[in-house]
Design an enzyme around this catalytic site. Structure first.
Site, PDB file in Angstrom:
ATOM      1  N   LEU A  11     -29.004  62.848   2.598  1.00 47.00           N
ATOM      2  CA  LEU A  11     -28.726  63.532   3.970  1.00 47.00           C
ATOM      3  C   LEU A  11     -27.812  62.955   4.988  1.00 47.00           C
ATOM      4  CD1 LEU A  11     -31.560  66.467   4.399  1.00 47.00           C
ATOM      5  CD2 LEU A  11     -29.068  66.689   4.090  1.00 47.00           C
ATOM      6  N   SER A  12     -27.890  61.652   4.724  1.00 51.20           N
ATOM      7  CA  SER A  12     -27.648  60.745   5.912  1.00 51.20           C
ATOM      8  C   SER A  12     -26.120  60.666   6.062  1.00 51.20           C
ATOM      9  CB  SER A  12     -28.112  59.218   5.521  1.00 51.20           C
ATOM     10  OG  SER A  12     -27.391  58.329   6.313  1.00 51.20           O
TER      11      SER A  12
END
Length: 205
Positions: A11-12
């Site tokens: 998710l980064s």
């Protein structure tokens, strides 16, 4: 052969903006990458980090500017406020772990783990897709040369290793994503430190 333990969250946005530079650097120096997706929210809670939504407004505003600048610099298009963020990162992480195991067992020789991880990140940060959905994960697996059925068959091994990766990340001193640790102990945090990793592997740092 030098091993690089690659701790990251699917998710980064900063991991997305690393693109495939890690893979290029590893290939250049004959290094091996150990992909270790982790629970970055659990990591923050244990290492002093703060989730994006809980940060001071000035920090949140600066983050958006920085993402836009990095997108231009790297040539990777980004939607700094994607439709499906945050979402559950566990299912996509499980898929990476399952694909890694399949490859280690000789069942997915044609698969590309770097392409899989980047495909998931791109799905979230550019293609406006929810990477918690089996269909999205399956498409990314297939595009990277893996069996899309790993979304289901890899659940058990994925869950076990996701938790283990997070524990190992804490023990190794990891506190963000992406984070790169060489087997000689040299650690590098952030996509903007890949140049330093490259220099380290070349014996220049």
């Amino acid at each position: 052969m030098m091993q690089i333990d690659y701790y990251f969250s699917t998710l980064s946005p900063f991991t997305y903006l690393a693109g495939l530079r890690l893979e290029e650097i590893a290939a250049k120096h004959g290094a091996r990458i150990s992909y270790r997706p982790m629970d970055v929210m659990a990591l923050f809670a244990r290492t002093g980090g703060t989730p994006v939504g809980e940060r001071h407004p000035s920090r949140q505003a600066y983050r958006l500017q920085e993402l836009a600048r990095l997108s231009k610099k790297t040539g990777l298009p980004i939607n700094v406020k994607p439709a499906f963020f945050p979402t559950n990162a566990a299912p996509s992480s499980y898929a990476v772990i399952a694909a890694d195991q399949a490859q280690r067992e000789g069942k997915a020789d044609e698969g590309d783990l770097g392409a899989l991880a980047h495909g998931l990140l791109r799905s979230c940060w550019y293609e406006e897709k929810d990477i918690a959905q089996d269909e999205v994960i399956g498409d990314c697996l297939e595009a990277a040369g893996f069996d899309r059925g790993l979304t289901l068959s890899g659940l058990l091994v994925g869950a076990e290793n996701y938790a283990r990766n997070t524990e190992q990340a804490v023990e190794a001193g990891v506190f963000g994503s992406p984070f790169y640790i060489c087997e000689d102990g040299a650690a590098f945090w952030g996509q903007d430190r890949l140049e330093f990793l490259d220099a380290h592997l070349a014996g220049e740092l």
